[in-house]
Write an enzyme that holds these catalytic residues in place. Structure first.
Site, short mmCIF file in Angstrom:
data_model
loop_
_atom_site.label_atom_id
_atom_site.label_comp_id
_atom_site.label_asym_id
_atom_site.label_seq_id
_atom_site.Cartn_x
_atom_site.Cartn_y
_atom_site.Cartn_z
N HIS A 1 -5.90 2.59 1.09
CA HIS A 1 -5.03 3.69 1.51
C HIS A 1 -5.57 4.46 2.72
CE1 HIS A 1 -3.00 2.92 -2.16
NE2 HIS A 1 -3.80 3.59 -2.95
N GLU B 1 -8.49 14.35 -6.01
CA GLU B 1 -7.76 14.43 -7.27
C GLU B 1 -8.49 15.40 -8.18
OE1 GLU B 1 -6.14 10.69 -9.03
OE2 GLU B 1 -7.44 9.81 -7.52
N ASP C 1 0.89 -1.14 0.00
CA ASP C 1 0.00 0.00 0.00
C ASP C 1 0.93 1.20 0.00
OD1 ASP C 1 -1.59 2.19 0.69
OD2 ASP C 1 -3.03 0.93 1.73
N HIS C 2 1.09 1.78 -1.18
CA HIS C 2 2.18 2.77 -1.29
C HIS C 2 1.97 3.99 -0.41
CE1 HIS C 2 -0.50 4.60 -4.33
NE2 HIS C 2 0.09 5.72 -3.98
#
Lengths: 496, 321
Positions: free
Chosen positions: A256, A232, A193-194
């Site tokens: 996230h 976004e 999970d970046h």
């Protein structure tokens, strides 16, 4: 077995050792590999973090030679590296260990070919990276298992990195975990999970547990509510086909943002060790109150921007949530009654990810604000994750001049200016962690299942109803229902 | 800016404020400027030419370690002669806003450094560490006598030297040990220079290529006419890590500097030898590979040292061994 301490260790000076190893990337010609993985690996080589013999084996269906693949990756790294020019000399050395094996992941011959390549390279330690469409995960893991690629020689390791999504609901997540565990042990499975690799997300733990002044306030007595926003400004940008199946709730909140929430709200672990930290994150996720079916409409809002259905690859009748917001409560002593508002959406006014912790107002308004009214304002602690990484504290200050008029001011800490020119990218951090065997920032099976459990009632409700989409204009902060959701609890979104 | 009699810390600080105010106005349309500071870095330059080099180095260092730099360089004799302020700015990749650090350059006779030390008290940034970087090798050769930089030592939380070019390694090490014994936190860029070597050696034990108890002896080979502080450090470090092993120093061919390190077990030898292209070659005990050494520029070494502002127990053990 007790770990033998290295008498030459010097943690102040030496980076963690990346052992000699190879990484096998499935989906190596895809977007993630080009935009993130290869630039991250190149950067690690640039920073001398990788051993000289480190090798990469890429796989995709496209037929091409090693040299053609190297050229493609050269162009990708040049285009997507965020840190200036490509060092052509370094690239030559790096590319010498860059290999390519073409093949269909459904074809058992592929795994035989990969095995031959890994053996020829001579690396005992191998990290497999699933960067393909999620629908291929199970077949790839099976292929690795059947070909015995996952069997490491004595003293070596074989590990698996899995990109999100980890399933599309609780049931499929459990199935995927079972298939993976048939081949890899949980301790060799790294679900990436970046967000957890981002410096600012890691810094949440430093801020909370490395300082004495925040933690005493970090509870229901002082915190009024928490807002987590991942906005976004862009739309689906050619990923309409994938996105219409996922949606904001699955794509962002389930993984996230719930992980971020867990990091913000978890209890301190006794030691900073992988499983201790992950235990606390998992406990927090399990403590999130599960919505009853009749509560979903009150505590969750779906939205879709005007124009989404006209995007390429999107069903003109799509019920996809390009915006999702939820109100979550944590059933523990620290957070009882404190709402956590989480929202994520596309085509919102700007790209921003942050966490705002709003503290309770001062109990008595002694001073007048700038407009002459006698009122107080809440203090806000804002943890900015992107685009400008940092921390801001909003408080009231006296305006210059006579009288006692107060105005909110911001005290800012900016990551870039306090710690120099560069933070490692999330993928650099996480790739090194997987290679050195540190899963702290990776998601464990129980964490994945706990977060799906939180989301499942919302998914079931949304899957069984028909929304009157679209319900928000591009460039706005989402549907009016989201404002109403938070207003019912006497709060409002920070739209700044 | 000013003469000896006119130099006052309050005035310098006021000039800095004005400099920042002016820069904010000048850069308002192009993203503005951000004043960044994480420490006070005092640099005692060897001379005016060295001070110029230091200015450039400070410009690089501030990317990772924004500081208020105070550059001292000897000029004339006796009292403080001159002081001027400056700012070093850079623009992070893809950002509009410039990040700037500030600096003060002071010209003083070395005998005037006690006066400079008084100036530095108000000029250091409150509540942030003070690092003193002593350039050149002369100070390391000053023996037990208090040298001209002595008044500055008391102000610093960390004092950085560089013994790379000293002719008498033992005298330099004695000087550093004495300073350490007086409670000063010292660092030596020649030790920093060894990080790449030490990392390669340490990784052998991470990889289990060797087990500590297997190593019976070690030899550190250096080039040049006499033993260097680097060779002494490395031998001492190995000795403290492997108290059971016999550690020796040997003179070898080639220019001054470290040439190789050999670790011996009962049945084999493992050697780390300086190779071409800034690499070391590891061979023996079933291993054969090359490893790149990190950059050893002055900027890179200082970046590493400025990243360690607290105790550095490994260095301190090697220094005292």
């Amino acid at each position: 077995m007790t770990e033998v301490r290295n008498p030459f260790a010097d943690p102040l000076r030496f980076e963690r050792r990346v052992p000699e190893c190879a990484i096998v990337i499935f989906g190596a010609a895809g977007d993630l590999a080009k935009r993130k993985l290869l630039p991250a690996l190149y950067r690690l080589a640039y920073d001398r973090r990788l051993p000289a013999s480190f090798a990469i084996v890429g796989n995709s269906r496209t037929a091409m030679s090693d040299d053609e693949y190297r050229q493609r990756m050269h162009d990708a790294v040049k285009q997507f590296s965020e840190d200036g020019e490509l060092d052509e000399e370094l690239w030559k050395r790096f590319a010498a260990n860059l290999h390519y094996v073409a093949g269909d992941v459904n074809d058992p011959q592929l795994y035989a070919a990969l095995k031959g390549k890994v053996n020829a390279i001579g690396q005992a330690n191998v990290l497999f990276y699933l960067s393909t469409q999620p629908s291929y995960y199970e077949v790839i893991v099976d292929g690795i298992g059947h070909s015995h690629l996952a069997a490491a020689p004595e003293g070596a390791w074989r590990r698996l990195i899995v990109e999100k999504p980890f399933g599309h609901d609780l049931e499929s997540a459990k199935e995927l975990n079972a298939r993976i565990h048939a081949v890899f042990r949980e301790e060799d499975t790294y679900r990436i999970d970046h967000y957890l690799g981002k410096e600012t997300v890691q810094n949440i733990l430093a801020l909370r547990f490395g300082n004495g002044i925040f933690e005493p306030l970090w509870n229901r007595r002082y915190v009024n509510h928490v807002q987590i926003t991942a906005a976004e400004s862009i739309g689906v940008e050619g990923r309409g086909g994938y996105y219409q199946e996922a949606g904001a709730l699955r794509d962002m909140i389930q993984n996230h943002l719930l992980q971020v929430m867990a990091t913000v709200a978890m209890e301190p672990s006794a030691v900073f060790e992988p499983d201790a930290v992950r235990d606390e994150r998992a406990k927090l996720l399990r403590s999130i109150k599960i919505m009853r079916p009749e509560e979903v409409d009150q505590y969750a809002v779906a939205g879709q921007y005007k124009g989404f259905r006209q995007e390429p690859g999107v069903n003109p009748d799509a019920q996809t949530d390009t915006y999702a917001a939820g109100t979550f409560f944590v059933d523990n002593w620290r957070w009882a009654g404190v709402p956590f508002f989480i929202r994520s959406g596309k085509r919102l006014p700007k790209r921003v990810t942050d966490i705002a912790i709003q503290f309770n107002q001062a109990p008595l308004a002694l001073f007048r604000s700038g407009d002459g009214e006698q009122k107080t304002r809440p203090n806000l602690l804002i943890l900015r994750i992107q685009p400008e990484e940092g921390i801001s504290l909003l408080f009231l200050s006296k305006e210059p001049g006579s009288g006692m008029r107060l105005r909110p001011v911001s005290m800012d800490f900016n990551y870039g200016t306090s710690f120099g020119e560069r933070s490692p990218s999330a993928y650099e951090t996480l790739l090194v962690d997987a290679m050195v065997g540190d899963p702290t920032l990776y998601t464990r099976q129980d964490m994945v299942e706990a977060s799906w459990t939180v989301i499942q009632p919302i998914l079931e409700n949304w899957n069984n109803r028909r929304f009157d989409f679209p319900n928000y204009e591009s460039g706005t902060w989402g549907p009016a229902e989201a404002d109403a959701m938070i207003a019912k609890l006497g709060r409002q979104w920070r739209n700044s | 800016m000013g003469t000896a009699s006119a130099i006052q810390p309050e005035r310098i600080l006021k000039d800095l404020q004005q400099l920042w105010a002016q820069m904010a106005v000048d850069q308002a349309d192009s993203g503005g400027v951000l004043r960044a500071c994480a420490m006070t870095l005092v640099v005692a330059a060897e001379d005016a030419a060295d001070a110029e080099r230091v200015r450039q180095t400070v410009g690089v260092l501030m990317h990772n370690h924004p500081s208020r730099a105070v550059i001292l360089h000897p000029g004339g004799s006796g009292s403080v002669l001159d002081a001027r302020i400056f700012a070093e700015c850079w623009k992070p990749f893809g950002k509009a806003q410039q990040i700037c650090s500030e600096g003060i350059e002071i010209t003083a006779g070395q005998s005037g450094y006690s006066e400079v030390a008084k100036f530095l008290v108000p000029l250091r940034v409150p509540d942030l560490p003070v690092v003193l970087w002593c350039r050149g090798t002369q100070v390391l050769m000053s023996g037990a006598e208090p040298g001209p930089l002595e008044p500055l030592f008391a102000l610093a939380d960390k004092i950085i030297f560089n013994s790379f070019h000293v002719a008498d390694a033992d005298s330099a090490l004695q000087f550093l040990r004495r300073l350490r014994a007086r409670g000063r936190r010292v660092a030596d860029l020649h030790w920093t220079h060894l990080t790449g070597w030490r990392e390669v050696l340490a990784h052998l034990f991470d990889d289990r290529a060797l087990r500590p108890e297997e190593v019976k002896g070690s030899q550190v080979t250096f080039g040049g006419p006499s033993v260097t502080t680097g060779a002494r450090y490395l031998a001492a470090w190995i000795r403290t890590a492997l108290p059971g092993a016999r550690v020796s120093l040997a003179s070898g061919d080639g220019p001054p500097g470290l040439r190789s390190v050999t670790l011996s077990t009962a049945s084999d030898h493992l050697t780390i030898a300086l190779g071409s292209d800034h690499c070391v070659e590891v061979s023996g005990c079933g291993r054969h590979y090359r490893s790149l050494l990190p950059l050893a520029s002055e900027e890179a070494l200082m970046q590493e040292e400025l990243g360690i502002l607290g105790p550095d127990p490994v260095y301190e053990r090697a220094l005292s061994a």
